[in-house]
Scaffold this motif. Structure first.
Motif, short mmCIF file in Angstrom:
data_model
loop_
_atom_site.label_atom_id
_atom_site.label_comp_id
_atom_site.label_asym_id
_atom_site.label_seq_id
_atom_site.Cartn_x
_atom_site.Cartn_y
_atom_site.Cartn_z
N LEU A 157 0.85 -1.19 0.00
CA LEU A 157 0.00 0.00 0.00
C LEU A 157 0.89 1.24 0.00
O LEU A 157 2.10 1.16 0.30
CB LEU A 157 -0.92 0.00 1.22
CG LEU A 157 -1.95 -1.13 1.31
CD1 LEU A 157 -2.72 -1.04 2.61
CD2 LEU A 157 -2.90 -1.09 0.12
N CYS A 211 -0.07 -5.44 1.25
CA CYS A 211 -1.50 -5.46 0.93
C CYS A 211 -2.24 -6.52 1.72
O CYS A 211 -3.41 -6.32 2.09
CB CYS A 211 -1.68 -5.72 -0.57
SG CYS A 211 -1.00 -4.41 -1.62
N ARG A 265 -3.47 -5.49 5.34
CA ARG A 265 -4.33 -4.31 5.46
C ARG A 265 -5.45 -4.57 6.45
O ARG A 265 -6.10 -5.62 6.40
CB ARG A 265 -4.92 -3.96 4.10
CG ARG A 265 -5.79 -2.71 4.10
CD ARG A 265 -6.31 -2.43 2.71
NE ARG A 265 -7.13 -3.53 2.21
CZ ARG A 265 -7.69 -3.55 1.00
NH1 ARG A 265 -7.49 -2.55 0.16
NH2 ARG A 265 -8.42 -4.58 0.62
N ASP A 307 -7.10 0.99 7.88
CA ASP A 307 -6.34 1.53 6.76
C ASP A 307 -7.22 2.12 5.67
O ASP A 307 -6.76 2.91 4.84
CB ASP A 307 -5.45 0.44 6.15
CG ASP A 307 -4.36 -0.01 7.12
OD1 ASP A 307 -3.89 0.85 7.89
OD2 ASP A 307 -4.00 -1.20 7.11
#
Length: 843
Positions: free
Chosen positions: A285, A291, A294, A298
């Motif tokens: 990210l 990713c 997450r 977020d």
């Protein structure tokens, strides 16, 4: 023995002036019952022996009805000059017949008909005595009648009635006179009491007014206003704008307007933008978190992790470290690499972002990753793991600009994505770390392997409404001259600014309630859409540009007043440098740090935010006070282009002392700008600033230096010979002062040039930070010369033609500066000639 009784009644009539006598008698020598009117001149009496007829009775009735006067005693008053006498004998009175009854009834009818006014007393001169041969005095006749026990008088009058009537007249006159005096006293008391209830007029001394104004601004009040903002259930821009509208109306602004514009906004997509390392197949990210890690927290951060109006799509390429994206950095990268469709990693700072992107685009890059070096970050701010938001919109509604439809409505062909310093360090394979004095800037090692990544940007475009709130505090002498005060009400950026704005409005309107009337109009503006390219201020400014060009006097900015707590920095155009320095020096005497305060820090650097349109397009003199938390001025000058999730004002400044200081300094600036008869502008400061920026004589021609010196001489003479006398109250002729202020207002307009590189102000008086002051256009003309040697998109020329092309760019910049200096000098000379002719005509 028969007695001849005669009663004389004088009845004035409208149509005749001759006395008329009615006679009624019973006498041996007069026929019985003869009754007829006879006219006679004054002093004479005639006798008529005819009997009264029906027409006679009707005539009597008409006279009585026409005059509205009763038959009282002996006298009946009418408005003419006719005398009517009756001769009645005693026998007739003792034995009243039909004629007498009819006469009595006529008298009763007259009384019932409302003939209450007896009329004025008969004139004694007109009431001449009747001849002794025919009658005796009325007084004697009535005494004899009253002695008769069978006499019933229908015309009796109480003794002293005439005196009582006069007494009643006098009492009525005194009563009416008393009532008149009473009403007059009430009116005098009312008008005497009214000024006492008017608000007291403030002292004429401007210093007393300033003290009263500053006394009304406190940290507790700003804190209370901010709490009211925070307590609003709806945090959208529309809700904030409507709340501000209601607040401003309640604070006393009589003209407040809420407007909206439908604009094209660039917003985060439904899925976050990502950076994928192709070698490890790891997805990141923008803040550096993988990713697959997450979390739900977020997602809200995603709105601060994109570049508004960037191109959208996916791009594969190698990472290229270009540091700050300067021409030197790009030349080194160009010499060693093929830059076509590669992804540049660029630090913010030192130059405008849009200018850097224009260079990268010309060099053939396909994508850009932006970050802030930890060494440039403000002390105490740990932003290594934070991504941020930037906008590529130079200003206004992109829907009406040159939007690249091929790139999905973006303003550039580049895929642009801000990232955290932590992710930048990973992509650059840098070993640099730390902050403070021992900090080592991030950079890619010379022999490191360049990573290949996939950049995915999924921004979305949407048409939405943005809202502006504009309120007016009208001036009296010059209501068509505007001092603009601007802030923003973005839900994620402008909370502290809105609280300060409301406190300023409350303090100024309180002074107007006490009798103060400003000379010029103050226009309070709260802008919408500021975060995505100052959209609200640009749209409002373009809609009102014709009026603003001739009426706007100054713009006082509250774009982001408290960005930190380390440094108090003031930024102003050269016209307002002296005023800004005086205010900052005065406020620092009571420094919130208890005496350990830095000296005045005033400059004419290019300002970010909503001030852009007014300084860059209209050349309106601007000023701004702000607390910052920056370190190296040169490196961090454009770090404000990065928009982080703003800290709450109560977290950044718990006691709101910094907010109070900014509010008081801004209030003093507003008061001076709206109240001073002569605007606190100093043309000599402009001339000195121009000379200071031409110190580097290596590329400056002699005509340019001569023009700058001439401008300084004329500006000094204008400031001493024209402005100082106008500040004398004895010489403050309104037309003279207004002409003088118009010259001062228009002086900066001479320094507007038609076109500049992207991100650079068209107003030459604003510059970029550096060790040596310099016109920004000259700095970029030098870079343009270097750029001619590194760009891959220059039209095919031989080396000689390239040198001529780049040299002409520098000469063109010098020509624009010379033209601006001469234009300003002509305006100053015009002012001197105008006022010299004015004074000679006045004499």
């Amino acid at each position: 023995m028969r007695h001849l009784i005669t009663t004389s009644v004088r009845i004035p009539l409208f149509y005749h002036q001759l006395p008329l006598t009615w006679s009624r008698s019973r006498s041996p020598w007069i026929g019985s019952g003869r009754f007829r009117p006879s006219a006679s001149l004054p002093g004479r009496r005639g006798f008529v022996t005819s009997s009264p007829t029906e027409s006679d009775i009707m005539a009597y009735r008409k006279v009585c009805d026409a005059q509205g006067g009763p038959l009282v005693g002996e006298v009946l008053h009418c408005s003419g000059g006719l005398d009517l006498d009756w001769d009645l004998d005693k026998e007739e009175l003792q034995e009243p017949g039909p004629s007498m009854d009819r006469m009595q009834m006529q008298h009763v009818d007259c009384q019932r008909s409302g003939c209450s006014d007896p009329g004025p007393d008969p004139d004694p001169e007109l009431m001449e005595p009747i001849q002794p041969s025919v009658s005796v005095s009325p007084h004697g006749r009535f005494e004899r009648l009253q002695e008769d026990p069978n006499y019933i008088s229908h015309f009796t009058r109480a003794p002293g009635h005439k005196g009582q009537r006069r007494l009643h007249c006098f009492l009525l006159r005194y009563f009416l006179a008393g009532m008149g005096l009473f009403v007059l006293g009430l009116l005098i008391g009312w008008f005497t009491h009214t000024p006492a209830v008017k608000p007291p007029v403030p002292p004429s001394d401007s210093s007393d007014l300033l003290e009263e104004l500053l006394r009304g601004i406190t940290a507790n009040k700003i804190d209370a206003i901010q709490r009211s903002f925070s307590s609003q259930p709806d945090d959208s821009e529309e809700a904030r704008a409507r709340y501000l509208y209601r607040q401003w109306v309640g604070l006393g602004l009589t003209d407040v307007r809420l407007s909206n514009h439908t604009v094209l906004l660039s917003l985060p997509g439904s899925t976050p933008n990502t950076i994928t390392d192709r070698s490890s197949h790891q997805c990141f990210l923008p803040n550096g978190i993988p990713c697959d890690q997450r979390g739900p927290n977020d997602l809200p951060k995603q709105r601060f992790s994109y570049a508004a109006y960037s191109a959208v799509g996916s791009l594969q390429g190698e990472v290229v470290d270009v540091k700050y994206g300067s021409v030197d950095d790009l030349r080194r990268a160009k010499d060693s690499l093929n830059l076509t469709n590669q992804i540049a990693v660029v630090k913010l700072g030192q130059a405008p972002l849009l200018y850097k992107l224009s260079l990268l685009s010309e060099l053939g890059f396909g994508g850009v990753l932006l970050y802030i070096d930890p060494c440039d970050a403000p002390p105490g701010r740990h932003i290594s793991h934070q991504a941020f938001r930037v906008t590529l919109n130079p200003g206004g509604n992109p829907a009406v600009g040159e939007v690249s439809r091929e790139a999905g409505g973006s303003l550039t062909s580049l895929l642009v994505q801000p990232i955290s310093a932590f992710l930048a360090k990973t992509l650059l394979s840098s070993s640099s770390a730390g902050q403070g004095d021992s900090c080592v800037p991030l950079s890619m090692p010379p022999n490191a392997e360049r990573k290949k990544i996939t950049l995915t940007v999924g921004n979305q475009l949407s048409y939405k409404k943005i809202y502006n709130v504009v309120g007016y505090l009208k001036g009296k002498r010059n209501p068509d001259r505007y001092v603009l005060v601007g802030s923003r009400h973005d839900s994620d950026q402008g909370g502290g600014a809105s609280a300060i704005m409301n406190q300023l409005i409350a303090a100024l309107t309180e002074q107007t309630k006490r009798g103060w009337v400003p000379d010029r109009t103050t226009v309070f503006c709260s802008w919408g859409g500021s975060a995505l390219g100052n959209i609200g201020s640009y749209e409002w400014g373009k809609d009102n540009s014709v009026v603003l060009r001739s009426s706007a006097v100054a713009y006082v900015s509250l774009n982001s007043p408290v960005r930190g707590t380390e440094t108090l920095r003031a930024t102003a155009s050269p016209t307002l440098l002296q005023l800004t320095s005086d205010i900052q020096r005065r406020q620092l005497l009571s420094c919130i740090r208890g005496g350990n305060c830095p000296g005045p820090n005033v400059s004419s650097l290019q300002l970010p935010g909503d001030v852009n349109f007014f300084a860059n397009q209209l050349a309106v003199p601007t000023m701004e006070f702000a607390f910052e938390q920056t370190k190296a001025e040169e490196a961090s000058s454009f770090l404000s282009e990065a928009q982080f999730s703003a800290e709450l004002p109560e977290t950044l400044d718990p006691l709101f002392k910094f907010h109070e200081t900014i509010a008081k300094m801004t209030a003093e600036a507003i008061l001076r700008l709206v109240n001073d008869p002569v605007l606190p502008f100093y043309p000599l400061d402009i001339a000195l600033d121009v000379q200071n920026k031409l110190k580097e004589r290596s590329m400056v021609s002699q005509p340019l230096l001569s023009s700058a010196s001439s401008l300084r001489d004329h500006a000094a003479f204008f400031q001493s010979e024209t402005m100082r006398p106008a500040n004398d109250p004895k010489e403050r002729d309104p037309s003279h002062v207004r002409m003088l202020n118009d010259v001062l207002r228009d002086l900066e307009k001479s320094f507007i040039i038609p076109q500049t590189p992207p991100g650079v102000f068209r107003n030459l008086l604003y510059s970029f930070p550096g060790k040596t002051p310099q016109f920004s256009i000259l700095r970029f003309s030098q870079e343009a010369a270097l750029h001619c040697n590194v760009t891959s998109r220059v039209v095919k020329h031989n080396s000689a033609e390239k040198e001529v092309l780049c040299h002409s760019t520098r000469n063109q910049s010098l020509s624009l500066i010379l033209r601006a200096i001469r234009s300003a000098e002509r305006l100053v000379c015009f002012g001197l000639d105008l006022f010299e002719n004015y004074q000679s005509d006045g004499k």
